[in-house]
Design an enzyme around this catalytic site. Structure first.
Site, PDB file in Angstrom:
ATOM      1  N   GLY A  11     -86.666  57.515 -34.388  1.00 56.34           N
ATOM      2  CA  GLY A  11     -87.710  57.953 -33.493  1.00 56.34           C
ATOM      3  C   GLY A  11     -88.774  57.190 -33.493  1.00 56.34           C
ATOM      4  O   GLY A  11     -89.026  56.217 -33.841  1.00 56.34           O
ATOM      5  N   ARG A  72     -80.880  57.017 -30.116  1.00 53.26           N
ATOM      6  CA  ARG A  72     -80.345  57.438 -31.808  1.00 53.26           C
ATOM      7  C   ARG A  72     -79.269  56.887 -31.865  1.00 53.26           C
ATOM      8  O   ARG A  72     -78.677  57.652 -33.086  1.00 53.26           O
ATOM      9  CB  ARG A  72     -81.146  59.017 -32.422  1.00 53.26           C
ATOM     10  CG  ARG A  72     -82.137  59.519 -32.557  1.00 53.26           C
ATOM     11  CD  ARG A  72     -82.228  60.182 -33.460  1.00 53.26           C
ATOM     12  NE  ARG A  72     -83.575  60.265 -34.010  1.00 53.26           N
ATOM     13  CZ  ARG A  72     -84.712  60.466 -34.713  1.00 53.26           C
ATOM     14  NH1 ARG A  72     -83.931  59.409 -35.586  1.00 53.26           N
ATOM     15  NH2 ARG A  72     -86.191  60.459 -34.758  1.00 53.26           N
ATOM     16  N   ASP A 103     -84.955  54.353 -41.446  1.00 56.51           N
ATOM     17  CA  ASP A 103     -83.827  53.871 -42.617  1.00 56.51           C
ATOM     18  C   ASP A 103     -82.388  52.715 -41.539  1.00 56.51           C
ATOM     19  O   ASP A 103     -82.032  52.783 -42.272  1.00 56.51           O
ATOM     20  CB  ASP A 103     -84.151  54.741 -43.596  1.00 56.51           C
ATOM     21  CG  ASP A 103     -82.862  54.995 -44.931  1.00 56.51           C
ATOM     22  OD1 ASP A 103     -83.298  53.825 -45.543  1.00 56.51           O
ATOM     23  OD2 ASP A 103     -82.113  55.932 -44.819  1.00 56.51           O
ATOM     24  N   THR A 125     -91.973  54.295 -39.734  1.00 59.73           N
ATOM     25  CA  THR A 125     -92.009  55.486 -39.938  1.00 59.73           C
ATOM     26  C   THR A 125     -92.785  55.867 -40.158  1.00 59.73           C
ATOM     27  O   THR A 125     -94.071  55.138 -40.661  1.00 59.73           O
ATOM     28  CB  THR A 125     -90.539  55.847 -40.987  1.00 59.73           C
ATOM     29  OG1 THR A 125     -91.008  57.501 -41.146  1.00 59.73           O
ATOM     30  CG2 THR A 125     -90.738  54.923 -41.935  1.00 59.73           C
ATOM     31  N   ASP A 127     -93.271  58.616 -41.283  1.00 59.74           N
ATOM     32  CA  ASP A 127     -93.095  58.808 -43.449  1.00 59.74           C
ATOM     33  C   ASP A 127     -93.234  58.241 -43.868  1.00 59.74           C
ATOM     34  O   ASP A 127     -93.353  58.841 -44.777  1.00 59.74           O
ATOM     35  CB  ASP A 127     -91.610  59.241 -43.051  1.00 59.74           C
ATOM     36  CG  ASP A 127     -90.947  60.902 -42.378  1.00 59.74           C
ATOM     37  OD1 ASP A 127     -91.851  61.087 -41.119  1.00 59.74           O
ATOM     38  OD2 ASP A 127     -90.183  61.339 -42.696  1.00 59.74           O
ATOM     39  N   ASP A 129     -91.805  55.985 -45.913  1.00 61.35           N
ATOM     40  CA  ASP A 129     -91.123  56.952 -46.883  1.00 61.35           C
ATOM     41  C   ASP A 129     -89.965  55.316 -46.811  1.00 61.35           C
ATOM     42  O   ASP A 129     -88.824  55.437 -47.766  1.00 61.35           O
ATOM     43  CB  ASP A 129     -90.258  57.882 -47.047  1.00 61.35           C
ATOM     44  CG  ASP A 129     -89.537  58.025 -45.731  1.00 61.35           C
ATOM     45  OD1 ASP A 129     -89.606  57.200 -44.610  1.00 61.35           O
ATOM     46  OD2 ASP A 129     -88.981  59.082 -45.477  1.00 61.35           O
ATOM     47  N   ARG A 171     -89.467  63.970 -43.643  1.00 57.99           N
ATOM     48  CA  ARG A 171     -88.188  64.948 -43.762  1.00 57.99           C
ATOM     49  C   ARG A 171     -87.609  65.284 -44.597  1.00 57.99           C
ATOM     50  O   ARG A 171     -87.069  65.243 -45.259  1.00 57.99           O
ATOM     51  CB  ARG A 171     -86.739  63.573 -42.562  1.00 57.99           C
ATOM     52  CG  ARG A 171     -85.350  63.751 -42.751  1.00 57.99           C
ATOM     53  CD  ARG A 171     -84.899  62.819 -42.571  1.00 57.99           C
ATOM     54  NE  ARG A 171     -84.937  62.423 -40.647  1.00 57.99           N
ATOM     55  CZ  ARG A 171     -84.693  63.555 -39.778  1.00 57.99           C
ATOM     56  NH1 ARG A 171     -83.816  64.440 -39.749  1.00 57.99           N
ATOM     57  NH2 ARG A 171     -84.814  63.040 -38.407  1.00 57.99           N
TER      58      ARG A 171
END
Ligand code: F6P
Length: 341
Positions: A11, A72, A103, A125, A127, A129, A171
């Site tokens: 992404g 992707r 990741d 990301t 995120d 994470d 996510r």
């Protein structure tokens, strides 16, 4: 002479172009050519490349998206690993690759490094994470966008005495929800790391409304489980095999409205959190990571990722970076909980 290949995969994320600019700027200082690999791993498998120099990366520092494109596709899911990339590498003389990805991308990077390709990863990301780094670029921008949205939603919720459920990205981890929820004064925050009881959410909202504040903001991360009594939503898969998330906020809103009869609306922020210009701190971080990744790649390091530790940029083995997904620490969520209701 060394030739660096650089690609962005997975992404997109605000700050990708700043990393690319950092790589090219430093490489040019070191008189090392940089080949941009288009559309992530797909370009590496299909020899779609562009030669990058300082002029090609002018004016992109603050631009969202990625000038290289992304996808992707994966060399192990859609190809034969290093064998599928060998032709592009040799045709362009690329002997080391800087891989900017999350990741899943970093796992593939590690597998290619294990097969012998010299790789330095850059964690990416919104995120936030990824293990082994204190922060990822793009996260601050996403949190700012979500906080701006919350500031707007609070005033309309108050004007109409409504509950508004705001679904943000995340996510499997709730970093954006927790940070934006704290910054935006959310009355409840639901994240995948912490099991919740919808009846407790409802009780907190009821008690808030009883005390005269007849509107509430509930922030939910898209990756939470549905409330009791609701089935998980059917999810399509992306090319990587990940679930395409989104929509659990509607189930939370329905559960709140059914129980309280307070009018409850939903706002799903979605890709707005990922698009557009990065905030200043993400531009600085992305630039530092791009420059450092180039230095580490040219020094011969491989199978590592650049990472932030305190105020330093360091390297961590890709094996450590991909060993687990980094969740919101308990004490941060406890801080957020202080202001529920
Ligand atoms: O991993 C970053 C992320 O933005 C997640 O928060 C989200 O679930 C996912 O990507 C969405 O990806 P896509 O744009 O491929 O649907």
């Amino acid at each position: 002479m060394s030739v660096i290949g650089v690609l962005t995969a997975g992404g997109d994320c605000p700050g990708l172009n700043a990393v690319i600019r950092g790589v090219v700027g430093r490489a040019q200082q070191c008189e090392t050519p940089v080949v941009g690999i288009l559309d992530g791993w797909e370009g590496l498998m299909e020899n779609r490349t562009v030669l990058l120099d300082r002029d090609k990366v002018r004016g992109i520092l603050g631009r969202g998206g990625t000038i290289l494109g992304t996808s992707r596709m994966d060399p192990y899911v859609h190809g034969d690993g290093l064998a599928s990339c060998a032709s592009t590498l040799s045709r362009n003389g690329i002997d080391r690759v800087i891989v900017i990805g999350g990741d899943g991308t970093l796992r593939s990077a590690m597998a290619l490094a294990d097969e012998g390709l010299q790789i330095v990863g850059v964690p990416k990301t919104i995120d936030n994470d990824i293990c082994g780094t204190d922060i990822t670029f793009g996260f601050a921008t996403a949190v700012q966008i979500a906080t701006d949205a919350l500031d707007r939603l609070v005033t309309t919720a108050e004007a109409h005495n409504r509950v508004i459920v705001v679904e943000v990205m995340g996510r499997t981890r709730g970093w954006i929800a927790t940070h934006a929820g704290i910054a935006g004064g959310a009355d409840y925050i639901l994240i995948p790391e912490v099991a919740y009881d919808i009846d407790h959410v409802v009780e907190v909202i009821r008690s808030r409304h009883r005390s005269g504040h007849k509107y509430s903001i509930v922030v939910v991360a898209e990756g939470i489980d549905p409330p009791t009594g609701y089935e998980p939503l059917e999810k399509k898969k992306d090319a990587f095999g990940f679930d395409r998330l989104g929509g659990v906020g509607y189930q939370i809103a329905a559960a709140i409205e059914d129980r309280t009869h307070f009018e409850t609306r939903v706002s799903v922020l979605g890709h707005i959190q990922r698009g557009g210009t990065p905030v200043a701190s993400d531009r600085v971080l992305a630039t530092r990571l791009g420059v450092a990744a180039t230095d580490f790649a040219l020094s011969g390091l491989s199978n590592v990722m650049v990472a932030v530790r305190g105020t330093d940029i360091v390297t961590v083995p890709l094996a450590e970076a991909t060993s687990e997904i980094r969740g919101v620490p308990d004490d941060l969520y406890t801080t957020a909980k202080t202001f529920f209701g």
